[in-house]
Motif scaffolding. Structure first.
Motif, PDB file in Angstrom:
ATOM      1  N   LEU A  77     -57.910 -97.612  26.090  1.00 28.56           N
ATOM      2  CA  LEU A  77     -58.073 -99.043  25.837  1.00 28.56           C
ATOM      3  C   LEU A  77     -56.881 -99.624  25.072  1.00 28.56           C
ATOM      4  CD1 LEU A  77     -61.874 -99.190  24.912  1.00 28.56           C
ATOM      5  CD2 LEU A  77     -60.787 -99.934  27.038  1.00 28.56           C
ATOM      6  N   ALA A  78     -56.354 -98.869  24.105  1.00 28.40           N
ATOM      7  CA  ALA A  78     -55.202 -99.340  23.335  1.00 28.40           C
ATOM      8  C   ALA A  78     -53.967 -99.482  24.231  1.00 28.40           C
ATOM      9  CB  ALA A  78     -54.915 -98.395  22.180  1.00 28.40           C
ATOM     10  N   LEU A  79     -53.730 -98.521  25.111  1.00 31.36           N
ATOM     11  CA  LEU A  79     -52.570 -98.608  25.998  1.00 31.36           C
ATOM     12  C   LEU A  79     -52.698 -99.773  26.979  1.00 31.36           C
ATOM     13  CD1 LEU A  79     -51.929 -94.829  26.731  1.00 31.36           C
ATOM     14  CD2 LEU A  79     -50.530 -96.383  25.352  1.00 31.36           C
ATOM     15  N   ILE A  80     -53.893 -99.991  27.505  1.00 31.04           N
ATOM     16  CA  ILE A  80     -54.100-101.125  28.411  1.00 31.04           C
ATOM     17  C   ILE A  80     -53.903-102.438  27.653  1.00 31.04           C
ATOM     18  CG2 ILE A  80     -55.823-102.346  29.793  1.00 31.04           C
ATOM     19  CD1 ILE A  80     -56.962 -99.582  30.551  1.00 31.04           C
ATOM     20  N   GLY A  81     -54.436-102.517  26.432  1.00 34.40           N
ATOM     21  CA  GLY A  81     -54.281-103.720  25.624  1.00 34.40           C
ATOM     22  C   GLY A  81     -52.835-104.006  25.281  1.00 34.40           C
ATOM     23  N   LEU A  82     -52.084-102.982  24.899  1.00 35.82           N
ATOM     24  CA  LEU A  82     -50.660-103.160  24.585  1.00 35.82           C
ATOM     25  C   LEU A  82     -49.882-103.622  25.813  1.00 35.82           C
ATOM     26  CD1 LEU A  82     -49.917-100.149  22.217  1.00 35.82           C
ATOM     27  CD2 LEU A  82     -49.917-102.576  21.640  1.00 35.82           C
ATOM     28  N   GLY A  83     -50.213-103.049  26.966  1.00 34.81           N
ATOM     29  CA  GLY A  83     -49.547-103.475  28.202  1.00 34.81           C
ATOM     30  C   GLY A  83     -49.821-104.934  28.517  1.00 34.81           C
ATOM     31  N   SER A  84     -51.051-105.363  28.301  1.00 32.78           N
ATOM     32  CA  SER A  84     -51.411-106.753  28.545  1.00 32.78           C
ATOM     33  C   SER A  84     -50.693-107.687  27.577  1.00 32.78           C
ATOM     34  CB  SER A  84     -52.923-106.924  28.414  1.00 32.78           C
ATOM     35  OG  SER A  84     -53.300-108.255  28.608  1.00 32.78           O
ATOM     36  N   ILE A  85     -50.575-107.276  26.320  1.00 28.34           N
ATOM     37  CA  ILE A  85     -49.871-108.093  25.328  1.00 28.34           C
ATOM     38  C   ILE A  85     -48.394-108.203  25.675  1.00 28.34           C
ATOM     39  CG2 ILE A  85     -49.090-108.127  22.921  1.00 28.34           C
ATOM     40  CD1 ILE A  85     -51.880-107.050  22.176  1.00 28.34           C
ATOM     41  N   LYS A  86     -47.768-107.097  26.034  1.00 27.82           N
ATOM     42  CA  LYS A  86     -46.345-107.129  26.392  1.00 27.82           C
ATOM     43  C   LYS A  86     -46.105-107.992  27.629  1.00 27.82           C
ATOM     44  CE  LYS A  86     -44.997-102.734  24.383  1.00 27.82           C
ATOM     45  NZ  LYS A  86     -44.529-101.369  24.637  1.00 27.82           N
ATOM     46  N   LYS A  87     -47.044-107.959  28.566  1.00 29.09           N
ATOM     47  CA  LYS A  87     -46.893-108.724  29.808  1.00 29.09           C
ATOM     48  C   LYS A  87     -47.020-110.221  29.555  1.00 29.09           C
ATOM     49  CE  LYS A  87     -49.257-109.337  34.214  1.00 29.09           C
ATOM     50  NZ  LYS A  87     -50.430-108.947  34.981  1.00 29.09           N
ATOM     51  N   ASN A  88     -47.850-110.617  28.603  1.00 29.96           N
ATOM     52  CA  ASN A  88     -48.167-112.030  28.418  1.00 29.96           C
ATOM     53  C   ASN A  88     -47.635-112.628  27.127  1.00 29.96           C
ATOM     54  OD1 ASN A  88     -49.876-112.493  30.790  1.00 29.96           O
ATOM     55  ND2 ASN A  88     -51.162-110.941  29.851  1.00 29.96           N
TER      56      ASN A  88
END
Length: 142
Positions: A77-88
């Motif tokens: 969940l943390a890796l998916i969340g970080l990826g979403s933050i970096k993308k947006n």
């Protein structure tokens, strides 16, 4: 008469929006309560899994297995969340901001995007039967 009609319409709109807002508030409160109890449900399921593993393994190993599964879930969940933050995270390319800038420039009389072009230049031009585009004349909204 027209003013009274407009006032009545605005009052009706206020009542309708207030009713919708009340419904949204009740729904949000119920979702919050469901989330509160879901936390306890999750803890209880973890305890049940721990006790179930105690039948097969030693208690320390059962606790380690449950902790390991939770660690994997948290990491994913943390890796998916970080990826979403970096993308947006970049707000430089918002279309709405560009549209507002164009509107302000048009009101100021500076033309489309302050470059003097017409906003009608962004519209697709009509095509003739042969497939070629027909040029627009000034004020033509095709």
């Amino acid at each position: 008469m027209i003013v009274d009609l407009a006032k009545a319409e605005v009052e009706h709109l206020k009542q309708e929006v207030a009713g919708k807002a009340k419904g949204l508030g009740v729904g949000a409160a119920l979702l919050a309560a469901a989330g509160f109890f879901a936390i306890f449900l999750f803890a209880w399921l973890l305890y049940a899994g721990f006790e179930g593993l105690n039948v097969v393994f030693a208690p320390w190993l059962s606790a380690l297995i449950v902790s390991g599964v939770l660690l994997v879930i948290v990491a994913i969940l943390a890796l998916i969340g970080l990826g979403s933050i970096k993308k947006n995270k970049d707000f430089d390319d918002l279309e709405a901001v560009d549209s507002i800038k164009d509107d302000v420039n048009m009101v100021k009389g500076l033309g489309h995007a302050a470059d003097g072009t017409s906003p009608l230049d962004d519209l697709p031009s009509a095509t003739s039967t042969s497939g070629a585009t027909t040029p627009r004349t000034n004020g033509d909204l095709r």
